[in-house]
Write a protein that holds these residues in place. Structure first.
Motif, PDB file in Angstrom:
ATOM      1  N   THR A 226      23.033 -11.471  26.922  1.00 13.29           N
ATOM      2  CA  THR A 226      22.908 -11.614  25.475  1.00 13.29           C
ATOM      3  C   THR A 226      21.643 -10.935  24.985  1.00 13.29           C
ATOM      4  N   LYS A 227      20.552 -11.182  25.688  1.00 11.03           N
ATOM      5  CA  LYS A 227      19.273 -10.591  25.292  1.00 11.03           C
ATOM      6  C   LYS A 227      19.355  -9.066  25.314  1.00 11.03           C
ATOM      7  N   GLU A 228      19.990  -8.527  26.351  1.00 12.03           N
ATOM      8  CA  GLU A 228      20.090  -7.069  26.482  1.00 12.03           C
ATOM      9  C   GLU A 228      20.949  -6.461  25.374  1.00 12.03           C
ATOM     10  N   ILE A 229      22.021  -7.154  25.006  1.00 14.12           N
ATOM     11  CA  ILE A 229      22.905  -6.644  23.953  1.00 14.12           C
ATOM     12  C   ILE A 229      22.166  -6.610  22.618  1.00 14.12           C
ATOM     13  N   VAL A 230      21.496  -7.693  22.290  1.00 13.83           N
ATOM     14  CA  VAL A 230      20.760  -7.751  21.019  1.00 13.83           C
ATOM     15  C   VAL A 230      19.631  -6.737  21.014  1.00 13.83           C
ATOM     16  N   THR A 231      18.904  -6.621  22.132  1.00 14.61           N
ATOM     17  CA  THR A 231      17.793  -5.661  22.213  1.00 14.61           C
ATOM     18  C   THR A 231      18.310  -4.236  22.038  1.00 14.61           C
ATOM     19  N   LYS A 232      19.439  -3.912  22.662  1.00 18.53           N
ATOM     20  CA  LYS A 232      20.009  -2.573  22.537  1.00 18.53           C
ATOM     21  C   LYS A 232      20.455  -2.301  21.097  1.00 18.53           C
ATOM     22  N   ASP A 233      21.138  -3.270  20.497  1.00 17.80           N
ATOM     23  CA  ASP A 233      21.644  -3.082  19.147  1.00 17.80           C
ATOM     24  C   ASP A 233      20.533  -2.989  18.105  1.00 17.80           C
ATOM     25  N   PHE A 234      19.412  -3.620  18.362  1.00 16.49           N
ATOM     26  CA  PHE A 234      18.313  -3.647  17.399  1.00 16.49           C
ATOM     27  C   PHE A 234      17.094  -2.875  17.897  1.00 16.49           C
ATOM     28  N   ALA A 235      17.312  -1.874  18.753  1.00 18.75           N
ATOM     29  CA  ALA A 235      16.209  -1.111  19.329  1.00 18.75           C
ATOM     30  C   ALA A 235      15.391  -0.393  18.257  1.00 18.75           C
ATOM     31  N   MET A 236      16.026   0.042  17.207  1.00 23.55           N
ATOM     32  CA  MET A 236      15.329   0.792  16.158  1.00 23.55           C
ATOM     33  C   MET A 236      14.884  -0.113  15.000  1.00 23.55           C
ATOM     34  N   GLU A 237      15.161  -1.412  15.100  1.00 17.77           N
ATOM     35  CA  GLU A 237      14.806  -2.356  14.034  1.00 17.77           C
ATOM     36  C   GLU A 237      13.352  -2.791  14.204  1.00 17.77           C
ATOM     37  N   SER A 238      12.577  -2.642  13.154  1.00 11.83           N
ATOM     38  CA  SER A 238      11.161  -3.004  13.235  1.00 11.83           C
ATOM     39  C   SER A 238      10.911  -4.483  12.924  1.00 11.83           C
ATOM     40  N   ASP A 239      11.860  -5.122  12.259  1.00 10.78           N
ATOM     41  CA  ASP A 239      11.687  -6.524  11.883  1.00 10.78           C
ATOM     42  C   ASP A 239      12.176  -7.433  13.015  1.00 10.78           C
ATOM     43  N   GLU A 240      11.235  -8.114  13.648  1.00 10.76           N
ATOM     44  CA  GLU A 240      11.553  -8.983  14.775  1.00 10.76           C
ATOM     45  C   GLU A 240      12.394 -10.184  14.343  1.00 10.76           C
ATOM     46  N   ASN A 241      12.221 -10.641  13.119  1.00 10.56           N
ATOM     47  CA  ASN A 241      12.971 -11.793  12.624  1.00 10.56           C
ATOM     48  C   ASN A 241      14.473 -11.501  12.521  1.00 10.56           C
ATOM     49  N   LYS A 242      14.820 -10.277  12.158  1.00  9.13           N
ATOM     50  CA  LYS A 242      16.230  -9.894  12.093  1.00  9.13           C
ATOM     51  C   LYS A 242      16.851  -9.943  13.484  1.00  9.13           C
ATOM     52  N   MET A 243      16.109  -9.458  14.484  1.00  8.55           N
ATOM     53  CA  MET A 243      16.611  -9.469  15.851  1.00  8.55           C
ATOM     54  C   MET A 243      16.735 -10.917  16.354  1.00  8.55           C
ATOM     55  N   ARG A 244      15.772 -11.749  16.042  1.00 10.28           N
ATOM     56  CA  ARG A 244      15.823 -13.150  16.455  1.00 10.28           C
ATOM     57  C   ARG A 244      17.020 -13.861  15.815  1.00 10.28           C
ATOM     58  N   LYS A 245      17.235 -13.605  14.534  1.00  8.26           N
ATOM     59  CA  LYS A 245      18.361 -14.219  13.825  1.00  8.26           C
ATOM     60  C   LYS A 245      19.697 -13.744  14.415  1.00  8.26           C
ATOM     61  N   ALA A 246      19.790 -12.473  14.738  1.00 11.26           N
ATOM     62  CA  ALA A 246      21.014 -11.941  15.346  1.00 11.26           C
ATOM     63  C   ALA A 246      21.267 -12.590  16.709  1.00 11.26           C
ATOM     64  N   ALA A 247      20.230 -12.772  17.482  1.00 14.20           N
ATOM     65  CA  ALA A 247      20.372 -13.412  18.788  1.00 14.20           C
ATOM     66  C   ALA A 247      20.820 -14.866  18.632  1.00 14.20           C
ATOM     67  N   GLN A 248      20.258 -15.576  17.660  1.00 16.55           N
ATOM     68  CA  GLN A 248      20.636 -16.964  17.430  1.00 16.55           C
ATOM     69  C   GLN A 248      22.099 -17.067  16.989  1.00 16.55           C
ATOM     70  N   LEU A 249      22.523 -16.158  16.128  1.00 17.82           N
ATOM     71  CA  LEU A 249      23.923 -16.164  15.688  1.00 17.82           C
ATOM     72  C   LEU A 249      24.879 -15.874  16.839  1.00 17.82           C
ATOM     73  N   MET A 250      24.492 -14.932  17.694  1.00 19.10           N
ATOM     74  CA  MET A 250      25.332 -14.588  18.833  1.00 19.10           C
ATOM     75  C   MET A 250      25.439 -15.774  19.793  1.00 19.10           C
ATOM     76  N   VAL A 251      24.328 -16.414  20.087  1.00 18.96           N
ATOM     77  CA  VAL A 251      24.340 -17.572  20.982  1.00 18.96           C
ATOM     78  C   VAL A 251      25.166 -18.702  20.374  1.00 18.96           C
ATOM     79  N   ALA A 252      24.993 -18.941  19.081  1.00 17.95           N
ATOM     80  CA  ALA A 252      25.743 -20.009  18.415  1.00 17.95           C
ATOM     81  C   ALA A 252      27.246 -19.733  18.474  1.00 17.95           C
ATOM     82  N   ASN A 253      27.650 -18.515  18.191  1.00 14.27           N
ATOM     83  CA  ASN A 253      29.071 -18.163  18.228  1.00 14.27           C
ATOM     84  C   ASN A 253      29.649 -18.253  19.637  1.00 14.27           C
ATOM     85  N   LEU A 254      28.897 -17.773  20.628  1.00 19.66           N
ATOM     86  CA  LEU A 254      29.372 -17.841  22.006  1.00 19.66           C
ATOM     87  C   LEU A 254      29.487 -19.288  22.480  1.00 19.66           C
TER      88      LEU A 254
END
Length: 112
Positions: free
Chosen positions: A1-29
């Motif tokens: 999960t961490k690797e998928i989110v990190t890859k998808d948000f590699a160019m994203e400078s806002d860490e909060n967006k990446m954290r929120k995406a990871a939380q949503l992915m974990v919640a859905n899974l």
């Protein structure tokens, strides 16, 4: 999960967006996994407990000398009525139980 989110948000400078995406992915899974794994055990558990309660109730209502733990003390008509009631009630309440389990799993996954 961490690797998928990190890859998808590699160019994203806002860490909060990446954290929120990871939380949503974990919640859905977590919710989906709980939903898939809980359905049949929940149906079996609800059916078993409801059948025990109904057999006990019907047996005690039919007379003080009857054995409440034995299905053989019930007539065929009573047994059929209990079976129908169990099937209907278990089916009607299965979705509610699954939704509650899914919600609890999702909330726990986000909290952890």
């Amino acid at each position: 999960t961490k690797e998928i989110v990190t890859k998808d948000f590699a160019m994203e400078s806002d860490e909060n967006k990446m954290r929120k995406a990871a939380q949503l992915m974990v919640a859905n899974l977590a919710g989906s996994l709980a939903l898939v794994t809980c359905r049949e055990p929940l149906r079996a558990s609800v059916s078993t407990h409801l059948r025990q309660l109904l057999v006990s109730s019907v047996s005690s209502a039919s007379g003080p000398g009857s054995n409440a733990s034995s299905n053989s003390s019930l007539s065929d008509q009573d047994q059929n009525a209990v079976d129908q009631c169990v099937a209907i009630c278990a089916t009607d309440n299965l979705e509610l139980g699954c939704m509650l389990i899914e919600k609890a799993a999702t909330e726990k996954a986000v909290r952890d």
